[in-house]
Design an enzyme around this catalytic site. Structure first.
Site, PDB file in Angstrom:
ATOM      1  N   HIS A 161       0.811  -1.225   0.000  1.00 11.09           N
ATOM      2  CA  HIS A 161       0.000   0.000   0.000  1.00 11.09           C
ATOM      3  C   HIS A 161       0.844   1.274   0.000  1.00 11.09           C
ATOM      4  O   HIS A 161       0.347   2.346   0.286  1.00 11.09           O
ATOM      5  CB  HIS A 161      -0.963   0.004   1.199  1.00 11.09           C
ATOM      6  CG  HIS A 161      -2.043  -1.042   1.108  1.00 11.09           C
ATOM      7  ND1 HIS A 161      -2.883  -1.368   2.149  1.00 11.09           N
ATOM      8  CD2 HIS A 161      -2.420  -1.846   0.080  1.00 11.09           C
ATOM      9  CE1 HIS A 161      -3.717  -2.322   1.772  1.00 11.09           C
ATOM     10  NE2 HIS A 161      -3.454  -2.628   0.524  1.00 11.09           N
ATOM     11  N   CYS A 179       5.395  13.780 -12.769  1.00  9.85           N
ATOM     12  CA  CYS A 179       6.511  13.002 -13.342  1.00  9.85           C
ATOM     13  C   CYS A 179       6.756  11.676 -12.626  1.00  9.85           C
ATOM     14  O   CYS A 179       7.606  10.894 -13.050  1.00  9.85           O
ATOM     15  CB  CYS A 179       7.799  13.835 -13.360  1.00  9.85           C
ATOM     16  SG  CYS A 179       8.563  14.010 -11.728  1.00  9.85           S
TER      17      CYS A 179
HETATM   18  P1  OAD Z   1      -7.226  -2.922  10.452  1.00  4.91           P
HETATM   19  O1  OAD Z   1      -7.289  -1.704  11.319  1.00  4.91           O
HETATM   20  O2  OAD Z   1      -8.349  -3.206   9.540  1.00  4.91           O
HETATM   21  O3  OAD Z   1      -7.037  -4.214  11.349  1.00  4.91           O
HETATM   22  C1  OAD Z   1      -6.077  -4.304  12.358  1.00  4.91           C
HETATM   23  C2  OAD Z   1      -6.108  -5.699  12.930  1.00  4.91           C
HETATM   24  O4  OAD Z   1      -5.098  -5.793  13.920  1.00  4.91           O
HETATM   25  C3  OAD Z   1      -7.432  -6.076  13.609  1.00  4.91           C
HETATM   26  O5  OAD Z   1      -7.872  -7.335  13.136  1.00  4.91           O
HETATM   27  C4  OAD Z   1      -7.079  -6.141  15.104  1.00  4.91           C
HETATM   28  O6  OAD Z   1      -7.812  -7.160  15.791  1.00  4.91           O
HETATM   29  C5  OAD Z   1      -5.604  -6.489  15.041  1.00  4.91           C
HETATM   30  N1  OAD Z   1      -4.811  -6.032  16.197  1.00  4.91           N
HETATM   31  C6  OAD Z   1      -5.029  -5.010  17.046  1.00  4.91           C
HETATM   32  N2  OAD Z   1      -4.040  -4.906  17.935  1.00  4.91           N
HETATM   33  C7  OAD Z   1      -3.145  -5.891  17.653  1.00  4.91           C
HETATM   34  C8  OAD Z   1      -1.899  -6.306  18.193  1.00  4.91           C
HETATM   35  N3  OAD Z   1      -1.341  -5.666  19.226  1.00  4.91           N
HETATM   36  N4  OAD Z   1      -1.270  -7.347  17.626  1.00  4.91           N
HETATM   37  C9  OAD Z   1      -1.808  -8.000  16.572  1.00  4.91           C
HETATM   38  N5  OAD Z   1      -2.980  -7.653  16.010  1.00  4.91           N
HETATM   39  C10 OAD Z   1      -3.639  -6.612  16.540  1.00  4.91           C
HETATM   40  O7  OAD Z   1      -5.826  -2.840   9.674  1.00  4.91           O
HETATM   41  P2  OAD Z   1      -5.374  -3.583   8.334  1.00  4.91           P
HETATM   42  O8  OAD Z   1      -5.925  -4.958   8.286  1.00  4.91           O
HETATM   43  O9  OAD Z   1      -3.906  -3.411   8.247  1.00  4.91           O
HETATM   44  O10 OAD Z   1      -5.448   0.513   3.497  1.00  4.91           O
HETATM   45  O11 OAD Z   1      -6.094  -2.683   7.256  1.00  4.91           O
HETATM   46  C11 OAD Z   1      -5.934  -2.972   5.905  1.00  4.91           C
HETATM   47  C12 OAD Z   1      -5.957  -1.725   5.103  1.00  4.91           C
HETATM   48  O12 OAD Z   1      -7.145  -0.984   5.364  1.00  4.91           O
HETATM   49  C13 OAD Z   1      -4.864  -0.733   5.419  1.00  4.91           C
HETATM   50  O13 OAD Z   1      -3.650  -1.034   4.781  1.00  4.91           O
HETATM   51  C14 OAD Z   1      -5.424   0.543   4.932  1.00  4.91           C
HETATM   52  C15 OAD Z   1      -6.786   0.418   5.539  1.00  4.91           C
HETATM   53  O14 OAD Z   1      -7.754   1.219   5.058  1.00  4.91           O
HETATM   54  C16 OAD Z   1      -5.384   1.640   2.778  1.00  4.91           C
HETATM   55  O15 OAD Z   1      -5.247   2.724   3.300  1.00  4.91           O
HETATM   56  C17 OAD Z   1      -5.463   1.436   1.309  1.00  4.91           C
END
Ligand code: OAD
Length: 243
Positions: free
Chosen positions: A118, A129
């Site tokens: 991402h 550019c």
């Molecule tokens: P999310 O915020 O959707 O999910 C975070 C996950 O981490 C959840 O399932 C939590 O349960 C878990 N979590 C929380 N604390 C934790 C810890 N200490 N250790 C392990 N896990 C933990 O984030 P992403 O899945 O990364 O995209 O989100 C995916 C994408 O959605 C991001 O890259 C971003 C967002 O919108 C874009 O901006 C294009």
């Protein structure tokens, strides 16, 4: 689930080819808020409302203000033991590390070959550019390209945009060919990254999920460790590899 943890640790100890996918939960212990947890909203807006070409077209100042606040917050953040454990794992296995995170913390922990699906919000991308450059604290909005003067946008992939083709291909190949897939700290809701764990499961890999909460991947995982990323990774690695 002590049995699952032991089995997962044994599978990882035997594996040579490992693929790992990380999400915002990996950086939670560094104080970076997850997107769908507390602190994930910005001025009451969800990321799906701000990380889009439509939001950029409507209000680029607001989009930049959101990214700048995250960039400034990152300056106070440092990699944690989950980032360091994955850097250590790469010294013992053929690890392909793929992240959805845009915070650069895997690289700062020593994972040089990380595939950032991402993008990376410590840099701007010239709309004219295509040049990328590192942002400085307190940068003016919008930042301007030093090469052509074009307007800079955040170097992030937005909803509705294509992911970097090369990175996605390498990620898919690694997940299709690995012996163990580690999926850490992601809600497994945002495609195409969310499919990588399922791809590995279908190809016969041993799939380990580390997340305090169940996710859509849980049904496909061989082991689901219901804990934070730091504790989960530490418990899976031999003592020598622990951060
Ligand atoms: P999310 O915020 O959707 O999910 C975070 C996950 O981490 C959840 O399932 C939590 O349960 C878990 N979590 C929380 N604390 C934790 C810890 N200490 N250790 C392990 N896990 C933990 O984030 P992403 O899945 O990364 O995209 O989100 C995916 C994408 O959605 C991001 O890259 C971003 C967002 O919108 C874009 O901006 C294009």
């Amino acid at each position: 689930m002590p049995g699952a943890r032991e089995a997962a640790r044994a599978a990882l100890a035997r594996a040579l080819r490992v693929a790992a996918l990380t999400g915002a939960g990996v950086s939670a212990a560094s104080g970076v808020p997850t997107f769908r947890g507390p602190g994930g909203l910005w001025r009451g807006r969800r990321p799906e409302e701000l990380a889009t070409p439509a939001a950029w077209a409507r209000d680029p100042e607001e989009v930049w203000a959101w990214y700048r606040s995250r960039f400034e917050a990152l300056r106070a953040a440092a990699p944690n033991d989950a980032h360091r454990s994955l850097a250590a794992l790469a010294r013992r296995t053929r690890l392909t590390l793929v992240t959805q995170n845009v915070d650069g913390l895997h690289r700062r922990a020593g994972s040089e070959a990380v595939i950032e699906l991402h993008g990376d919000i410590t840099r701007a991308l010239c709309e004219r550019c295509g040049a990328r450059w590192g942002l400085e604290p307190g940068f003016a909005i919008p930042p301007r390209c030093g090469r052509c003067g074009g307007r800079g946008r955040p170097n992030a992939v937005w909803f509705g945009e294509a992911l970097p083709r090369d990175g996605l291909e390498r990620a898919a190949e690694a997940f299709a060919a690995c012996e163990v897939a580690l999926v850490v700290g992601t809600s497994a809701l945002v495609e195409p990254a969310a499919s990588l764990g399922r791809l590995a499961a279908r190809a016969g890999a041993y799939v380990i999920e580390i997340n305090p909460e169940p996710t859509p991947l849980t049904a496909f995982a061989d082991a689901s460790l219901r804990c934070g990323a730091v504790e989960g990774l530490r418990s899976l690695l031999p003592e020598d590899d622990r951060a």
